[in-house]
Design an enzyme around this catalytic site. Structure first.
Site, PDB file in Angstrom:
ATOM      1  CB  ALA A  85     -20.325  12.668   8.303  1.00 39.63           C
ATOM      2  CE  LYS A 131     -13.809  -1.832   7.924  1.00 35.48           C
ATOM      3  NZ  LYS A 131     -13.558  -0.985   6.732  1.00 35.48           N
ATOM      4  CG  ASN A 171     -11.082   1.096   3.387  1.00 33.65           C
ATOM      5  OD1 ASN A 171     -11.894   1.233   4.307  1.00 33.65           O
ATOM      6  ND2 ASN A 171     -10.358   0.008   3.238  1.00 33.65           N
ATOM      7  CD  GLU A 257      -7.516  -6.929   7.173  1.00 32.83           C
ATOM      8  OE1 GLU A 257      -7.143  -5.818   6.757  1.00 32.83           O
ATOM      9  OE2 GLU A 257      -6.740  -7.777   7.652  1.00 32.83           O
TER      10      GLU A 257
END
Length: 336
Positions: A85, A131, A171, A257
């Site tokens: 992680a 992403k 997210n 973004e």
């Protein structure tokens, strides 16, 4: 599954790490050893106040950095399973300090792979991000590279009993720096800034992310990029759910973004299967075929050209559902 096993989690003092540790201690009381590997001694001290080694005899706190392969090799002695992680994940910081991001997210990933191969580790699950699908910023590019390193590591395992896999999700709801805590803070001004009225995002809870990693440790063949089936929300619906009396002002999309989150691109469709609860992007070249995988797991191949993004997702949260989830988050600390 984890009883009598030794597990190490890199980046273990983050919110995912804390939730993972809490879940493992609750569900697997006979876990042999649970090692929190991270570079921040203050965060380790703070986490020890929540989970002390005196209370939980399986816990160990190990200072180290994934950039340091020799330290990883020492930390992994006697470890059966690894959850990766650790990452540098702030998009603006990565754009300004690109090689620092590369050293942690790419070189650190390879260091971990080499250290796992040098020890008797059996299972490795690396955390990825939406992403990494068709990346448009450096952070996404480093995570895509990391994903490729972990999935390809199965090709060099030889006769070792080890499997490397990846989990990819969007997210985490209420994460620090994300839209919901931002809107909750801004609503006192009477105006909520909207980057683009068309913008959508996937929604996953922290516990859902932990459960997916646990499922992957038990079920992944090695080489998959696993993607959860989760709902989307519209950014304008989130603003309305936070405070319907606030005005909504369009301020424009920020650099790096996307309008919609992507987790599976159309180019991935030829190697993607539907497992029911999850999708799996399978390696194009590896030690098993898609046909073998489908036969053993009962998975179904997706249609050519299939893509999974938050804009075309058939499952959207309503304003009422969002308001309920936001209220549940109100008394909880923000997620990293």
């Amino acid at each position: 599954m984890l009883n009598n096993k030794s597990i190490l989690i890199t980046g273990g003092t983050g919110s995912f790490g804390k939730a993972f540790v809490r879940t493992v201690l609750e569900r697997y009381p006979e876990v042999r050893r649970l090692v929190i590997f991270s570079r921040d001694e203050l965060k380790q001290y703070e986490m020890q106040q929540m989970f002390s080694e005196r209370q939980y005899s399986a816990l160990r706190y190990f200072i180290g950095d994934v950039r340091d392969e020799s330290r990883l090799r020492r930390a992994l002695e006697g470890i059966d399973m690894v959850v990766h992680a650790a990452a540098l994940k702030q998009v603006p910081a990565a754009e300004y300090n690109p090689f620092e991001c590369i050293k942690t997210n790419v070189l650190g990933a390879q260091n971990l792979i080499e250290a796992c191969l040098s020890n008797a580790v059996q299972r490795v699950v690396a955390l990825s991000t939406d992403k990494a699908a068709a990346p448009i910023n450096l952070y996404g590019a480093t995570k895509l590279c990391s994903d490729k390193l972990f999935t390809a590591a199965n090709n060099i395992r030889g006769n070792r009993d080890i499997r490397f896999s990846v989990v990819r999700y969007g997210n985490v709801m209420g994460s620090r720096g994300s839209v919901i805590p931002f809107f909750l803070d801004k609503r006192r001004t009477g105006m909520l800034p909207i980057t683009d009225s068309r913008m959508t995002r996937f929604n996953i809870s922290l516990q859902e992310g932990v459960d997916m990693v646990l499922w992957s440790l038990e079920n992944a063949w090695g080489g998959e990029v696993l993607v959860p089936k989760i709902p989307s929300y519209r950014i304008t619906d989130v603003a309305t759910a936070v405070d319907p009396d606030c005005s909504q002002e369009i301020v424009g999309v920020r650099p790096g973004e996307k309008i919609h989150e992507e987790m599976i691109t159309a180019s991935d469709s030829f190697n993607t299967v539907d497992l029911g609860r999850y999708y799996a992007i399978l390696p194009s070249a590896g030690q098993f075929t898609i046909e073998d995988y489908c036969a053993q797991t009962k998975a179904q191949r997706v249609a050519p050209g299939f893509a999974y993004d938050s804009g075309t997702n058939p499952d959207f949260l309503s304003i009422a559902q969002l308001r309920t989830l936001i209220n549940q988050l109100a008394d909880q600390p923000h997620v990293d």
